[in-house]
Enzyme design. Sequence first.
Site, PDB file in Angstrom:
ATOM      1  N   CYS A  11      -6.470 -81.397-102.212  1.00  4.48           N
ATOM      2  CA  CYS A  11      -7.217 -82.247-101.271  1.00  4.48           C
ATOM      3  C   CYS A  11      -7.607 -81.488-100.016  1.00  4.48           C
ATOM      4  O   CYS A  11      -8.500 -81.905 -99.284  1.00  4.48           O
ATOM      5  CB  CYS A  11      -6.382 -83.455-100.878  1.00  4.48           C
ATOM      6  SG  CYS A  11      -5.852 -84.456-102.278  1.00  4.48           S
ATOM      7  N   CYS A  46      -7.357 -94.864-102.673  1.00  7.01           N
ATOM      8  CA  CYS A  46      -8.739 -94.400-102.642  1.00  7.01           C
ATOM      9  C   CYS A  46      -9.201 -94.092-104.060  1.00  7.01           C
ATOM     10  O   CYS A  46      -8.398 -93.840-104.948  1.00  7.01           O
ATOM     11  CB  CYS A  46      -8.891 -93.182-101.734  1.00  7.01           C
ATOM     12  SG  CYS A  46      -8.350 -91.632-102.460  1.00  7.01           S
TER      13      CYS A  46
END
Lengths: 377, 135
Positions: free
Chosen positions: A80, A198
């Site tokens: 990420c 998410c």
Amino acid sequence: MTSVEVAGVAIHPFGRFEGVTTTELGVAAVRGALAEAGVGRGGFQAAFCATAYGGVACGHRILGALGMTGMPIVDVEAGCASGGAALMLAAGAIRAGQYETVVVFGVEKMPKGVIRSSFFEPWQEEAGLAATPAYFALRAQRLMATSGVTKEDLAAVVVKNRRQGAANPDAMFRAEVSPAEVLASRLICEPLHLWMLCSPNEGAAAVVLRAGAPGSGRVRLDAAVLRSHLPGAVLSESTPMAGLVDVDVPAPSTLAADDAYREAGIGPGDLDLVECQDTDAARELLAYEELRLCPPGGATGLLAGGATAMGGRLPVNPSGGLLSKGEPLGASALGQVVEVVRQLRGDAGQRQVEGATVGLAHTVGRGANAAVVICSR
Amino acid sequence: MPHTVPVHDGLFVAGSPPRLLGSRCRACTGHHFPRHRTCPYCASDQVDEVELSPTGTLWSWTAVTAAPPGYRGAVPYGFGVVELPEGLRVVTRLTESDPSRLRSGQAMELVLDPLHLDGEGRQVVVPAFAPAGGP
């Protein structure tokens, strides 16, 4: 040492784009950032491409499609935090005098559903130990047990970010949601419901960095730091199979934040806005503490007091965060930086944080990797 | 259980009760699971293989309701962290998949849980923790 400024930024909206290739997503973002910087072919000396699923020579394919190759092009993967890692490399090279101008871009087309990665061994997948949201859930549950965070608090994070995302044309989800709707969405792993997580998706973002010119008035990149985890913490993003403790081991986000504050010569009290990793709702609350936005145990107080909402003392995720935008791994950190830069320029439209001069972007995930980027104007 | 095979070699030793196979660092005395040749906490290579305690207490838990990628078993299934007397916290499957039936500090014991039948019809088993004294 040479300072680093942001000459141009661009983002391809985050969402799902059937029939659009990874290369096309990247081309759109790179073209936009180069145009904003007024940089053309031959105008940059290196390129870093952040991606986790883009495949071999992803950056070459994108710059090749633009007819702009020949300089070093390096793909960077740090989960990420890939975009933060790419910025760190680019900024370091400019500061060292190696390059004058560098293009940094991130791109991703995530597979649908729960993120699958080669991080886990095949037997771990077979045994059900590669259930990524379950690791988030265990961490959320510990936060609830130790800090008094409730499921209502988790829902409040989602409500805040979705409200802010409604004003962001580059976000995937642009409808506001109510606490009741969040809590009524499908339970994925107790205590996390679907809307508290998410969505992996697609998108691209690009940033042109160059050696700073004094008095240019452009946004400066004051720090770009990447750190990995220290061993021992059982619920670390490194997802160990076992560990010794859950406290007393500084989180990678804290390591990165402390380095970044030092590098930028500021403290958390100097920030006007933060874009942080809200992979799940509890992750944002953890970030408040890990980035030292509040003392340990103070996350819910910060949230409940409205400090981190638009109009508050320190708006967090004015872009709507990953909960609104979705998460294309390689592009997500640079997407945050695009938001921070636009906010500092006063170009954020309806979601403008008035008078913002210092902003921080934070990503953390698989590896573990954590990146913190600080920009100012 | 006849014709059973472990989901992965080297994770546990069968028996009554079964025990997880871990390691212990001579330098820092930390325990590891699965086995490590080099201590992940202090980088010492003075590491001995040890059988870990088959009982512990529940520290964090959830349930997985949708099959993650590559998974070969049934859903829902329990998932959590069990703290062993050695001071090691192990991320593990749980036999109880209803979170409301679990509580912090609950006594847990190691069992071998059936996962799926492999291509030769053998039962593949995975270590899991169950509430102690269960059926």
